[in-house]
Design a protein around this motif. Structure first.
Motif, PDB file in Angstrom:
ATOM      1  N   MET A 174       9.252  54.832  49.683  1.00 44.62           N
ATOM      2  CA  MET A 174       8.963  56.023  50.492  1.00 44.62           C
ATOM      3  C   MET A 174       9.222  57.297  49.711  1.00 44.62           C
ATOM      4  N   GLU A 175      10.208  57.251  48.851  1.00 48.24           N
ATOM      5  CA  GLU A 175      10.623  58.443  48.114  1.00 48.24           C
ATOM      6  C   GLU A 175       9.670  58.745  46.951  1.00 48.24           C
ATOM      7  N   LYS A 176       9.316  57.706  46.200  1.00 44.37           N
ATOM      8  CA  LYS A 176       8.577  57.908  44.957  1.00 44.37           C
ATOM      9  C   LYS A 176       7.130  57.450  45.007  1.00 44.37           C
ATOM     10  N   GLY A 177       6.763  56.649  45.979  1.00 42.83           N
ATOM     11  CA  GLY A 177       5.445  56.032  45.987  1.00 42.83           C
ATOM     12  C   GLY A 177       5.426  54.798  45.108  1.00 42.83           C
TER      13      GLY A 177
END
Lengths: 200, 200
Positions: free
Chosen positions: B19-22
């Motif tokens: 979710m944070e980095k893809g």
DNA sequence: ATTTGTTTTAAACAATTGTTTAAAACAAAT
DNA sequence: ATTTGTTTTAAACAATTGTTTAAAACAAAT
């Protein structure tokens, strides 16, 4: 001092690759290949991946933010004129680069510190913009954030969702480009109705 | 057969990292470190990066699409009831996972073929949904796509733009979470005004 | 106490990444 | 024709990537 042909070919390839894959998944070799150019030339002209990405990103942020702000701060147009003008111009602009909103929002969310500095979002003072002052005069009881979210949401969201929605069967969203262009006339009407409803 | 503690720790770490980095920027070592677990265990329990990503992605697609569809196809509620209910439930759901829309739209755009198959978007026939049929009865002259884009845009767009807007100074968008929650009551009103305007 | 199957670990892997190097090719100027 | 500065190339680089291996640790059952 005009940019060499190679330099511009690389930049154009970088635009396409970054927009398609995002920063992380884009490779220097992808860019070189798309530009039809030796790998080393990408570093020769643009030093590093980070650097060429920031050049493209700044360009794209200008396109998505810079293209509406002049109209939003214009003191010589009415609220209604602003809404009509912005929705038309903005939809036309983004239609030429329909992945722009998703790209900018997504990259900005993944790297807010570094990219936020590039483009002075911090200096975009909505509160002092003519469009917001005009809205506050028309609807003193509603937080202008709602107005901005509705106006921008109605304009931008269709581009963000277009890819997915157009995959649905039997289609409401067939010809989504046509649908989006219809909205140039419809959004001003809807917003107008909203403003009137808020007064009552 | 309950999932082992390690297995669930890895999954939860993967949720956060992806979710944070893809997908592209997330590393297997990031996930292992966040889970407090040896690198090999990620492959041991989930075979490959692609595989664990698809598990998380499917979960997230269910959350973003699956949570509204039941209400949209319900034949036993009125259009007004649907709108009120969906905007409330949806805003509450997404508030717990505010990056969900940007994540899903962004990843789906980067890899439509592979991820589109995971979740049957192709089977989501908007045209046959109760909510669309009800809208068509109320506003026969307006393409229901506009209604869906407005309704979903007003609901989802604020989450997509929140990160950027909250960085602006002197704040319309201060406390954007509060603003978003206000919209649970306001969106149904605005939509109602729109429907009435379209009839005239 | 030994066997069995499962879980965890450290190390190594092949491949891919962005970047650098040094030579070659080229064009322009004297 | 030679020198100069610029552009292009092929090769190699160190680092990082996802994944595999083989041994060790562990737990449960006989």
């Amino acid at each position: 001092m005009t940019e060499s042909l190679t330099e511009e070919k690389i930049k154009e390839a970088a635009r396409i690759i970054f927009m398609e894959k995002g920063y992380a998944a884009a490779g220097m070799r992808d860019i070189a290949t798309k530009a039809g150019v030796n790998l080393s030339l990408v570093n020769y002209y643009y030093r590093s991946k980070k650097n060429i990405f920031q050049i493209i990103m700044l360009e794209k942020m200008h396109k998505i933010f810079g293209s509406i702000i002049p109209y939003m701060i214009d003191e010589n147009t009415s609220l209604e004129e602003k809404i009509k003008h912005i929705s038309t111009v903005y939809i036309d602009t983004i239609s030429e680069d329909p992945n722009l909103p998703l790209f900018v929002f997504s990259e900005l969310q993944k790297n807010p510190e570094e990219l936020g500095i590039l483009f002075p979002i911090q200096n975009m003072d909505f509160m002092q913009m003519s469009i917001v002052k005009q809205f506050k005069a028309a609807c003193p009881d509603i937080n202008p954030a709602h107005f901005m979210l509705n106006f921008l949401g109605m304009t931008i969201f269709p581009f963000i969702a277009a890819h997915i929605f157009s995959k649905m069967p039997n289609g409401i969203f067939d010809n989504i480009q046509t649908i989006i262009h219809e909205r140039k006339k419809l959004i001003p009407l809807w917003i107008k109705n909203m403003l009137e409803a808020n007064i009552n």
